[in-house]
Write a protein that holds these residues in place. Structure first.
Motif, PDB file in Angstrom:
ATOM      1  N   ALA A  73       0.583  -1.352  -0.364  1.00  0.00           N
ATOM      2  CA  ALA A  73       0.166   0.055  -0.050  1.00  0.00           C
ATOM      3  C   ALA A  73       0.924   1.429   0.239  1.00  0.00           C
ATOM      4  CB  ALA A  73      -0.618   0.088   1.075  1.00  0.00           C
ATOM      5  N   ALA A  74       0.712   2.171  -0.448  1.00  0.00           N
ATOM      6  CA  ALA A  74       1.506   3.506  -1.154  1.00  0.00           C
ATOM      7  C   ALA A  74       1.163   4.399   0.439  1.00  0.00           C
ATOM      8  CB  ALA A  74       1.058   3.726  -2.168  1.00  0.00           C
ATOM      9  N   ASP A  75       2.256   5.173   0.327  1.00  0.00           N
ATOM     10  CA  ASP A  75       1.864   6.064   1.594  1.00  0.00           C
ATOM     11  C   ASP A  75       1.794   7.374   1.003  1.00  0.00           C
ATOM     12  OD1 ASP A  75       2.171   7.659   3.851  1.00  0.00           O
ATOM     13  OD2 ASP A  75       3.961   7.554   4.424  1.00  0.00           O
ATOM     14  N   LEU A  76       0.903   7.744   0.978  1.00  0.00           N
ATOM     15  CA  LEU A  76       0.496   9.103  -0.005  1.00  0.00           C
ATOM     16  C   LEU A  76       1.620  10.398   0.517  1.00  0.00           C
ATOM     17  CD1 LEU A  76      -3.150   8.488  -0.785  1.00  0.00           C
ATOM     18  CD2 LEU A  76      -0.595   7.887  -2.694  1.00  0.00           C
ATOM     19  N   ASP A  77       1.269  10.044   1.617  1.00  0.00           N
ATOM     20  CA  ASP A  77       2.623  11.186   2.093  1.00  0.00           C
ATOM     21  C   ASP A  77       4.023  11.761   2.101  1.00  0.00           C
ATOM     22  OD1 ASP A  77      -0.499  12.426   3.232  1.00  0.00           O
ATOM     23  OD2 ASP A  77      -0.341  11.372   4.889  1.00  0.00           O
ATOM     24  N   ASP A  78       4.043  10.015   1.593  1.00  0.00           N
ATOM     25  CA  ASP A  78       5.565   9.857   1.899  1.00  0.00           C
ATOM     26  C   ASP A  78       6.419  10.601   0.261  1.00  0.00           C
ATOM     27  OD1 ASP A  78       8.351   8.434   0.289  1.00  0.00           O
ATOM     28  OD2 ASP A  78       7.719   7.135   1.731  1.00  0.00           O
ATOM     29  N   ALA A  79       6.735  11.761   0.304  1.00  0.00           N
ATOM     30  CA  ALA A  79       7.212  12.268  -0.472  1.00  0.00           C
ATOM     31  C   ALA A  79       8.170  11.557  -1.943  1.00  0.00           C
ATOM     32  CB  ALA A  79       8.620  13.418  -0.052  1.00  0.00           C
ATOM     33  N   ARG A  80       8.558  10.612  -1.713  1.00  0.00           N
ATOM     34  CA  ARG A  80       8.898  10.233  -3.148  1.00  0.00           C
ATOM     35  C   ARG A  80       8.167   9.464  -4.233  1.00  0.00           C
ATOM     36  NH1 ARG A  80      12.099   5.878   0.096  1.00  0.00           N
ATOM     37  NH2 ARG A  80      10.264   6.288   1.255  1.00  0.00           N
ATOM     38  N   VAL A  81       6.682   9.302  -3.139  1.00  0.00           N
ATOM     39  CA  VAL A  81       5.344   9.083  -3.850  1.00  0.00           C
ATOM     40  C   VAL A  81       4.911   9.675  -4.476  1.00  0.00           C
ATOM     41  CG1 VAL A  81       2.912   8.184  -3.004  1.00  0.00           C
ATOM     42  CG2 VAL A  81       5.021   6.592  -2.563  1.00  0.00           C
ATOM     43  N   ASP A 139     -12.372   4.925  -1.901  1.00  0.00           N
ATOM     44  CA  ASP A 139     -13.037   3.923  -2.964  1.00  0.00           C
ATOM     45  C   ASP A 139     -11.673   4.245  -4.105  1.00  0.00           C
ATOM     46  OD1 ASP A 139     -13.038   7.046  -3.591  1.00  0.00           O
ATOM     47  OD2 ASP A 139     -14.847   6.281  -5.442  1.00  0.00           O
ATOM     48  N   ILE A 140     -10.524   4.521  -3.419  1.00  0.00           N
ATOM     49  CA  ILE A 140      -8.949   3.699  -4.416  1.00  0.00           C
ATOM     50  C   ILE A 140      -8.345   3.381  -3.234  1.00  0.00           C
ATOM     51  CG2 ILE A 140      -7.561   5.311  -5.665  1.00  0.00           C
ATOM     52  CD1 ILE A 140      -9.380   7.711  -6.564  1.00  0.00           C
ATOM     53  N   GLU A 141      -7.920   2.948  -3.683  1.00  0.00           N
ATOM     54  CA  GLU A 141      -6.397   1.940  -3.238  1.00  0.00           C
ATOM     55  C   GLU A 141      -5.335   2.308  -4.061  1.00  0.00           C
ATOM     56  OE1 GLU A 141      -6.113  -2.131  -0.214  1.00  0.00           O
ATOM     57  OE2 GLU A 141      -7.273  -1.917  -1.853  1.00  0.00           O
ATOM     58  N   VAL A 142      -4.052   2.858  -3.545  1.00  0.00           N
ATOM     59  CA  VAL A 142      -2.729   3.144  -4.327  1.00  0.00           C
ATOM     60  C   VAL A 142      -1.927   1.781  -3.255  1.00  0.00           C
ATOM     61  CG1 VAL A 142      -1.462   4.569  -5.221  1.00  0.00           C
ATOM     62  CG2 VAL A 142      -3.423   5.212  -4.658  1.00  0.00           C
ATOM     63  N   TRP A 143      -0.930   1.219  -4.455  1.00  0.00           N
ATOM     64  CA  TRP A 143       0.001   1.067  -3.822  1.00  0.00           C
ATOM     65  C   TRP A 143       1.264   1.479  -5.043  1.00  0.00           C
ATOM     66  CZ3 TRP A 143      -4.248  -2.055  -5.415  1.00  0.00           C
ATOM     67  CH2 TRP A 143      -5.360  -2.152  -5.238  1.00  0.00           C
ATOM     68  N   ALA A 144       2.635   1.004  -4.110  1.00  0.00           N
ATOM     69  CA  ALA A 144       3.548   1.242  -4.573  1.00  0.00           C
ATOM     70  C   ALA A 144       4.931   0.091  -5.139  1.00  0.00           C
ATOM     71  CB  ALA A 144       4.166   2.644  -3.577  1.00  0.00           C
ATOM     72  N   ALA A 145       5.730   0.101  -6.121  1.00  0.00           N
ATOM     73  CA  ALA A 145       6.453  -1.484  -5.952  1.00  0.00           C
ATOM     74  C   ALA A 145       7.613  -0.854  -5.597  1.00  0.00           C
ATOM     75  CB  ALA A 145       6.253  -1.337  -7.593  1.00  0.00           C
ATOM     76  N   TRP A 146       8.209  -1.412  -4.318  1.00  0.00           N
ATOM     77  CA  TRP A 146       9.571  -1.015  -3.576  1.00  0.00           C
ATOM     78  C   TRP A 146      11.036  -1.820  -4.093  1.00  0.00           C
ATOM     79  CZ3 TRP A 146       9.998   3.980  -1.946  1.00  0.00           C
ATOM     80  CH2 TRP A 146       8.994   4.422  -1.155  1.00  0.00           C
ATOM     81  N   ALA A 147      11.870  -1.571  -4.978  1.00  0.00           N
ATOM     82  CA  ALA A 147      13.071  -2.444  -4.547  1.00  0.00           C
ATOM     83  C   ALA A 147      13.848  -1.853  -3.385  1.00  0.00           C
ATOM     84  CB  ALA A 147      14.554  -2.324  -5.631  1.00  0.00           C
ATOM     85  N   GLY A 148      13.948  -1.831  -2.412  1.00  0.00           N
ATOM     86  CA  GLY A 148      14.651  -1.580  -1.013  1.00  0.00           C
ATOM     87  C   GLY A 148      13.872   0.294  -1.100  1.00  0.00           C
ATOM     88  N   GLU A 149      14.907   0.718  -0.709  1.00  0.00           N
ATOM     89  CA  GLU A 149      14.401   2.100  -0.773  1.00  0.00           C
ATOM     90  C   GLU A 149      14.415   2.903  -1.964  1.00  0.00           C
ATOM     91  OE1 GLU A 149      13.620   3.669   2.398  1.00  0.00           O
ATOM     92  OE2 GLU A 149      13.605   1.558   3.321  1.00  0.00           O
ATOM     93  N   ARG A 150      13.922   2.165  -3.122  1.00  0.00           N
ATOM     94  CA  ARG A 150      14.157   2.629  -4.419  1.00  0.00           C
ATOM     95  C   ARG A 150      12.630   2.254  -4.924  1.00  0.00           C
ATOM     96  NH1 ARG A 150      17.425  -0.340  -6.979  1.00  0.00           N
ATOM     97  NH2 ARG A 150      15.984  -0.979  -8.227  1.00  0.00           N
TER      98      ARG A 150
END
Length: 159
Positions: free
Chosen positions: A5-13, A45-56
């Motif tokens: 699950a993506a953290d929509l407050d993460d600056a990278r996201v 009604d929206i779910e967001v995902w993020a794909a990570w490799a370590g911290e990238r």
């Protein structure tokens, strides 16, 4: 690679989503970009995902519920340096699986019709999506391509 699950407050996201919105707007006609900004994705009604490799951060994708049995893919974006490595396909399979687990029977999306979006359209075609008419609140737009995938129930896929 892990997809969470993506953290929509993460600056990278936020940075990748803002790049996605800016790129979509730059690569289509004015008024035809439908990408959601980070605040637009903060919806029940929206779910967001993020794909990570370590911290990238590799890429993002979201599933929006249109109705109980129909979902829309939103905000699919793979970081430029990560393209061609299967990240988009992995995120897309994750979203398709999530839609099946929600008992959705149809998954649709809107993407651009301009050449810039051809790699995205090819990705969706490889995963079984076909072109369709506008859905939800969309209307015919020569700058948009609408695609859909009929989903088998999760119980049918795991057999």
């Amino acid at each position: 690679m892990k997809i969470i699950a993506a953290d929509l407050d993460d600056a990278r996201v936020i940075a990748l989503l803002e790049h996605h919105v800016a790129t979509a707007a730059a690569e289509t006609a004015r008024g035809s970009a439908h990408a959601l900004n980070p605040s637009g994705l903060k919806s029940l009604d929206i779910e967001v995902w993020a794909a990570w490799a370590g911290e990238r951060l590799l890429g993002l994708g979201a599933l929006k519920g249109i109705s109980p049995d129909h979902g829309e893919i939103k905000s699919m974006h793979v970081a430029q340096v990560e393209r061609g490595r299967g990240v988009g396909g992995a995120i897309l399979r994750h979203i398709i699986q999530a839609a099946r687990h929600r008992n959705m029977r149809r998954l649709s999306l809107e993407t651009g019709s301009w050449p810039f979006f051809e790699p995205a359209r090819a990705l969706y075609r490889r995963h079984g999506f076909g072109e369709t008419n506008p859905f939800g609140d969309y209307v015919e737009d020569p700058n948009s391509v609408f695609m859909t995938l009929v989903l088998e129930p999760a119980s049918m896929v795991s057999r």
